[in-house]
Design a protein around this motif. Structure first.
Motif, short mmCIF file in Angstrom:
data_model
loop_
_atom_site.label_atom_id
_atom_site.label_comp_id
_atom_site.label_asym_id
_atom_site.label_seq_id
_atom_site.Cartn_x
_atom_site.Cartn_y
_atom_site.Cartn_z
N THR A 38 0.82 -1.21 0.00
CA THR A 38 0.00 0.00 0.00
C THR A 38 0.85 1.26 0.00
O THR A 38 0.56 2.22 -0.73
CB THR A 38 -0.94 0.00 1.23
OG1 THR A 38 -1.73 -1.18 1.20
CG2 THR A 38 -1.83 1.21 1.25
N THR A 39 1.90 1.28 0.78
CA THR A 39 2.76 2.46 0.85
C THR A 39 3.46 2.70 -0.48
O THR A 39 3.54 3.83 -0.96
CB THR A 39 3.81 2.30 1.97
OG1 THR A 39 3.13 2.12 3.20
CG2 THR A 39 4.72 3.50 2.07
N LEU A 42 0.96 4.12 -2.96
CA LEU A 42 0.69 5.53 -2.69
C LEU A 42 1.82 6.40 -3.22
O LEU A 42 1.60 7.40 -3.91
CB LEU A 42 0.48 5.78 -1.20
CG LEU A 42 0.32 7.24 -0.78
CD1 LEU A 42 -0.89 7.88 -1.46
CD2 LEU A 42 0.21 7.34 0.73
N ARG A 45 1.68 6.53 -7.00
CA ARG A 45 0.62 7.41 -7.51
C ARG A 45 1.00 8.88 -7.35
O ARG A 45 0.77 9.69 -8.25
CB ARG A 45 -0.70 7.12 -6.79
CG ARG A 45 -1.34 5.83 -7.23
CD ARG A 45 -2.79 5.64 -6.78
NE ARG A 45 -3.24 6.42 -5.67
CZ ARG A 45 -3.39 5.97 -4.41
NH1 ARG A 45 -3.08 4.73 -4.11
NH2 ARG A 45 -3.83 6.76 -3.46
N MET A 103 -4.87 12.65 -1.55
CA MET A 103 -4.36 11.29 -1.67
C MET A 103 -3.82 10.75 -0.35
O MET A 103 -3.80 9.54 -0.15
CB MET A 103 -3.25 11.24 -2.73
CG MET A 103 -3.75 11.52 -4.13
SD MET A 103 -2.41 11.66 -5.33
CE MET A 103 -1.92 9.95 -5.46
#
Length: 139
Positions: A38-39, A42, A45, A103
């Motif tokens: 997940t990190t 992120l 993105r 975000m």
């Protein structure tokens, strides 16, 4: 430097550093991998949004900086380089700041209350010894 930008960059740095460490310069163009952490996703993105907002010269510069950071294999160096890159990108683009702010997860608010005689309060603490007559061992 705008305090808001500095705080945002500090909050985003771990994700951006993780993404660059995982993917190198490919982080700017790689399609998201569903198995990615997940990190890392992120950070990927965030970097892609910043990269896509650049003109050709800006994209080339960003690719060079990200590649340099990835090749270094030193998280402190990578964080410093990417922090400068993000601050520069965010400084003159309020729309980008707003987009990127949405975000990140909201920063947690911490409230610490100490009440009563001799009470202590701390968010991060190693050892706290209170009370009368307590001695600490000599090392």
């Amino acid at each position: 430097m705008n305090t808001e930008i500095t705080q945002w960059v500090q909050q985003a740095s771990p994700a951006v550093t993780a993404a660059v460490s995982a993917y190198g310069v490919a982080v700017l163009t790689q399609v998201q991998n569903t198995a990615a952490d997940t990190t890392v996703r992120l950070g990927q993105r965030i970097l892609q949004v910043v990269w896509q907002r650049q003109d050709d010269a800006g994209q080339a510069e960003m690719e060079r900086v990200v590649e340099q950071a990835a090749d270094e294999h030193d998280d402190a160096f990578t964080t410093a380089v990417l922090t400068r890159l993000l601050k520069r990108a965010l400084q003159d683009d309020p729309e980008l700041r707003m987009e990127l702010t949405t975000m990140l997860p909201a920063a947690a608010t911490v409230t610490i209350t100490a009440s009563g005689e001799r009470s202590i309060a701390a968010q991060h603490i190693g050892t706290a010894i209170t009370g009368d007559g307590h001695t600490t061992p000599q090392l």
